[in-house]
Scaffold this active site. Structure first.
Site, PDB file in Angstrom:
ATOM      1  N   GLY A  39      97.376  59.293 -55.794  1.00 26.09           N
ATOM      2  CA  GLY A  39      98.450  59.320 -54.907  1.00 26.09           C
ATOM      3  C   GLY A  39      98.887  57.774 -54.495  1.00 26.09           C
ATOM      4  O   GLY A  39      99.403  57.414 -53.720  1.00 26.09           O
ATOM      5  N   ALA A  40      98.442  56.865 -55.556  1.00 23.43           N
ATOM      6  CA  ALA A  40      98.488  55.609 -55.403  1.00 23.43           C
ATOM      7  C   ALA A  40      99.728  55.008 -55.545  1.00 23.43           C
ATOM      8  O   ALA A  40     100.193  53.592 -55.434  1.00 23.43           O
ATOM      9  CB  ALA A  40      97.357  54.985 -56.170  1.00 23.43           C
ATOM     10  N   ARG A  42     102.780  55.309 -54.183  1.00 22.13           N
ATOM     11  CA  ARG A  42     103.691  55.155 -52.897  1.00 22.13           C
ATOM     12  C   ARG A  42     103.252  55.420 -51.733  1.00 22.13           C
ATOM     13  O   ARG A  42     101.757  55.959 -51.538  1.00 22.13           O
ATOM     14  CB  ARG A  42     105.101  56.102 -53.247  1.00 22.13           C
ATOM     15  CG  ARG A  42     104.682  57.575 -53.217  1.00 22.13           C
ATOM     16  CD  ARG A  42     105.942  58.480 -53.428  1.00 22.13           C
ATOM     17  NE  ARG A  42     106.381  58.420 -54.895  1.00 22.13           N
ATOM     18  CZ  ARG A  42     107.367  59.127 -55.362  1.00 22.13           C
ATOM     19  NH1 ARG A  42     107.846  60.118 -54.476  1.00 22.13           N
ATOM     20  NH2 ARG A  42     107.902  59.005 -56.518  1.00 22.13           N
ATOM     21  N   VAL A  87      96.899  65.281 -60.889  1.00 24.21           N
ATOM     22  CA  VAL A  87      95.588  65.464 -60.062  1.00 24.21           C
ATOM     23  C   VAL A  87      95.261  67.065 -60.078  1.00 24.21           C
ATOM     24  O   VAL A  87      94.277  67.464 -59.573  1.00 24.21           O
ATOM     25  CB  VAL A  87      95.377  64.800 -59.001  1.00 24.21           C
ATOM     26  CG1 VAL A  87      95.594  63.352 -59.048  1.00 24.21           C
ATOM     27  CG2 VAL A  87      96.685  65.325 -57.878  1.00 24.21           C
ATOM     28  N   SER A 164      95.052  65.550 -42.230  1.00 24.68           N
ATOM     29  CA  SER A 164      96.248  65.445 -41.382  1.00 24.68           C
ATOM     30  C   SER A 164      95.959  66.193 -40.019  1.00 24.68           C
ATOM     31  O   SER A 164      95.076  67.374 -40.100  1.00 24.68           O
ATOM     32  CB  SER A 164      97.455  65.939 -41.851  1.00 24.68           C
ATOM     33  OG  SER A 164      98.590  66.007 -40.953  1.00 24.68           O
ATOM     34  N   TYR A 177     101.414  73.368 -45.465  1.00 22.24           N
ATOM     35  CA  TYR A 177     100.945  72.132 -45.455  1.00 22.24           C
ATOM     36  C   TYR A 177      99.571  72.067 -44.441  1.00 22.24           C
ATOM     37  O   TYR A 177      98.489  71.665 -44.737  1.00 22.24           O
ATOM     38  CB  TYR A 177     101.810  71.118 -44.873  1.00 22.24           C
ATOM     39  CG  TYR A 177     101.365  69.681 -44.850  1.00 22.24           C
ATOM     40  CD1 TYR A 177     101.055  68.839 -45.811  1.00 22.24           C
ATOM     41  CD2 TYR A 177     100.926  68.997 -43.638  1.00 22.24           C
ATOM     42  CE1 TYR A 177     100.949  67.574 -45.836  1.00 22.24           C
ATOM     43  CE2 TYR A 177     100.667  67.822 -43.432  1.00 22.24           C
ATOM     44  CZ  TYR A 177     100.507  67.135 -44.401  1.00 22.24           C
ATOM     45  OH  TYR A 177     100.260  65.756 -44.316  1.00 22.24           O
ATOM     46  N   ALA A 179      97.847  74.576 -43.668  1.00 18.65           N
ATOM     47  CA  ALA A 179      96.738  75.363 -44.226  1.00 18.65           C
ATOM     48  C   ALA A 179      95.852  74.490 -45.165  1.00 18.65           C
ATOM     49  O   ALA A 179      94.668  74.683 -45.208  1.00 18.65           O
ATOM     50  CB  ALA A 179      97.286  76.683 -44.622  1.00 18.65           C
TER      51      ALA A 179
END
Length: 272
Positions: A39-40, A42, A87, A164, A177, A179
């Protein structure tokens, strides 16, 4: 009969005789670390790429969009490797691990940061395909990355998941999200147990509400913004400088005895 237990005075003396190493590890020191970051391209991933590069790490940048990765790579002060990959694909994660070993000679840190956060309707209205996609990207991909990392890491390896606070305190429209992020905690604890004999730690950084494009919709709504800040003990949105150090600590030698742990960086959001 004499007891083998030390007296109170002896115990106090013994407690003062802890051997002090000549050099203690510095928390957050990641100089020379070889880091894979998903996830690099942004958001938080780009921030972490800058933070680790500025601190002296070599970074494998992973995301779907090659053009975004190349832009990030061009911004960094240190060495980087661009690896466009999906990924959620097992073979892609293994290929990233192999490319990193070929480029850097090994992998010390794997940060599974890639994620999506679509706002969905209630359970009756949610498309099951969206549910599966969120779990694939946020949870399954983290497992596949950790699996690939464990194959090439040695003693002292660090696996870090981006979780999160919504994994613990869900919000409306974010069931999928939440879960997926709650699942990351269970995954981290399970993998921490499994990988401890190999000297690999597994932990989660759980950000709260940050001033970022991801939270723009909430920040622009006076009602939602007030609700979020009302739950945040420090009464403010997180800033980029609040977050990078948590990842660097868990990636450094100073965190060698920390595993299976969730590090909340939330300004006290979960306290109220």
């Amino acid at each position: 009969p004499q007891s083998d237990e030390p007296s109170g005075e002896e115990a106090a003396t013994m407690s003062q005789q802890i051997e002090i190493p000549r050099a203690l590890p510095r928390g957050g020191d990641v100089a020379g670390k070889r880091v894979v970051l998903t996830g690099a391209g942004r958001g938080l991933g780009r921030l972490l790429a800058h933070a680790f590069s500025q601190a002296g790490a070599s970074i494998t940048l992973v995301a779907r969009t090659e053009s975004e990765l190349k832009e990030v790579a061009a911004e960094l002060p240190g060495p980087s490797l661009v690896c466009p990959a999906d990924v959620t694909d097992e073979a892609a994660n293994e290929a990233v691990a192999d490319a990193s070993v070929a480029e850097w000679g090994g992998v010390d840190v794997w940060i599974a940061n890639a994620g999506i956060s679509p706002v969905v309707a209630g359970p009756r209205e949610t498309d099951p395909a969206i549910w599966r996609q969120v779990l694939e990207v946020n949870l399954t991909a983290a497992f596949l990355g950790a699996r690939a990392a464990a194959r090439v890491m040695g003693d002292g390896g660090r696996i870090i998941f981006t979780g999160s606070v919504l994994g613990e305190r869900p919000g409306r429209g974010l069931a999928a999200y939440s879960a997926s992020k709650a699942g990351l905690v269970g995954l981290a604890k399970g993998l921490a147990l499994e990988l401890a004999p190999a000297g690999i730690t597994v932990n989660v950084v759980a950000p709260g509400w940050f001033d970022s494009p991801l939270a723009e919709g909430w920040m622009k709504s006076p009602k939602k913004s007030a609700e979020i800040l009302g739950h945040t003990a420090q009464g403010r949105w997180g800033e980029a400088t609040d977050l990078a150090g948590a990842y660097q600590f868990l990636a450094s030698e100073a965190s060698g005895f920390v595993t299976g742990t969730v590090l909340n960086v939330d300004g006290g959001y979960l306290l109220t």
